[in-house]
Structure formats: C-alpha cells, structure tokens
Motif scaffolding. Structure first.
Motif, PDB file in Angstrom:
ATOM      1  N   TRP A   1      68.872  34.346  36.163  1.00  0.00           N
ATOM      2  CA  TRP A   1      67.597  34.924  36.589  1.00  0.00           C
ATOM      3  C   TRP A   1      66.421  34.035  36.169  1.00  0.00           C
TER       4      TRP A   1
ATOM      5  N   TRP B   1      58.137  38.733  39.305  1.00  0.00           N
ATOM      6  CA  TRP B   1      59.249  38.096  38.596  1.00  0.00           C
ATOM      7  C   TRP B   1      59.144  38.373  37.098  1.00  0.00           C
TER       8      TRP B   1
ATOM      9  N   ALA C   1      59.846  42.110  36.341  1.00  0.00           N
ATOM     10  CA  ALA C   1      61.291  42.343  36.400  1.00  0.00           C
ATOM     11  C   ALA C   1      61.980  41.721  35.181  1.00  0.00           C
TER      12      ALA C   1
END
Length: 109
Positions: free
Chosen positions: A47, A4, A7
């Motif tokens: 996100w 995570w 990214a």
C-alpha cells in the motif's frame, strides 16, 4: 492524495488495534496467526509503496518493521492477554519483504 493518507491512517490504526486488542477474542488455528501477520505487513508495505517515492522504500520497510517490533513489545508490557512472540516479529518482517518485492514487480523494476 489526501484520501490515500486518510486510508493509510485507517489501515495503520486497524493494525495497531488488532495487534493490541485483548487476547482470546478471535480464535485462530494454530500457526495461522503467523500467516495473518505476514499478509498484514505485506499489504501495508505494498500500500505505502504506492505513494512513497521508490528511493525511500527502504525507510518505509524499516518503519514498518519497527512498528511491528514496537507492537510486539507493547503486547508484552500491556498485559491484556496478548503475548509477544519472536515468530510474529519475523512474520511481520517477512511480510514487509514480500510486499516490497511484490510492489517492485508491479512497478516493473
């Protein structure tokens, strides 16, 4: 959890690069860049709410809005054919707000 964050660095890096790349390389219809700003920051907010604790979402929102403002200022001082615009900054902030609302709706509260 590490994926995570990796990214996230890629997403933020791409946002920074696309915000500061020399101007005139990607033609867009008039006004469409505001939609791009809004969608990019909505996506970033959505996100990050996936792994930032809910009680810190307001700090996340401030950080993303500050990032958008800093990038606009950098566009003005770097003289790479980009122009800083208040409407871009506003579109970034709107995107953060929409992303926060969307993430809250997805989270059920």
């Amino acid at each position: 959890h590490a994926l995570w964050w990796i990214a996230s660095v890629v997403f933020v890096g791409a946002t920074v690069y696309l915000s500061l790349e020399p101007g005139g390389t990607t033609p867009t219809p008039s006004g469409f860049d505001k939609v791009q700003h809004c969608l990019a920051y909505a996506a970033l907010m959505t996100w990050f709410t996936g792994f930032v604790p809910r009680k810190r979402h307001w700090q996340l929102a401030i950080a993303l809005i500050a990032m958008g403002g800093l990038l606009e200022l950098l566009q003005a001082v770097m003289q790479l054919g980009r122009s800083a615009e208040w409407l871009d900054f506003a579109a970034n902030g709107l995107g953060v707000g929409l992303g926060w609302l969307f993430a809250t709706w997805l989270g059920g509260s």
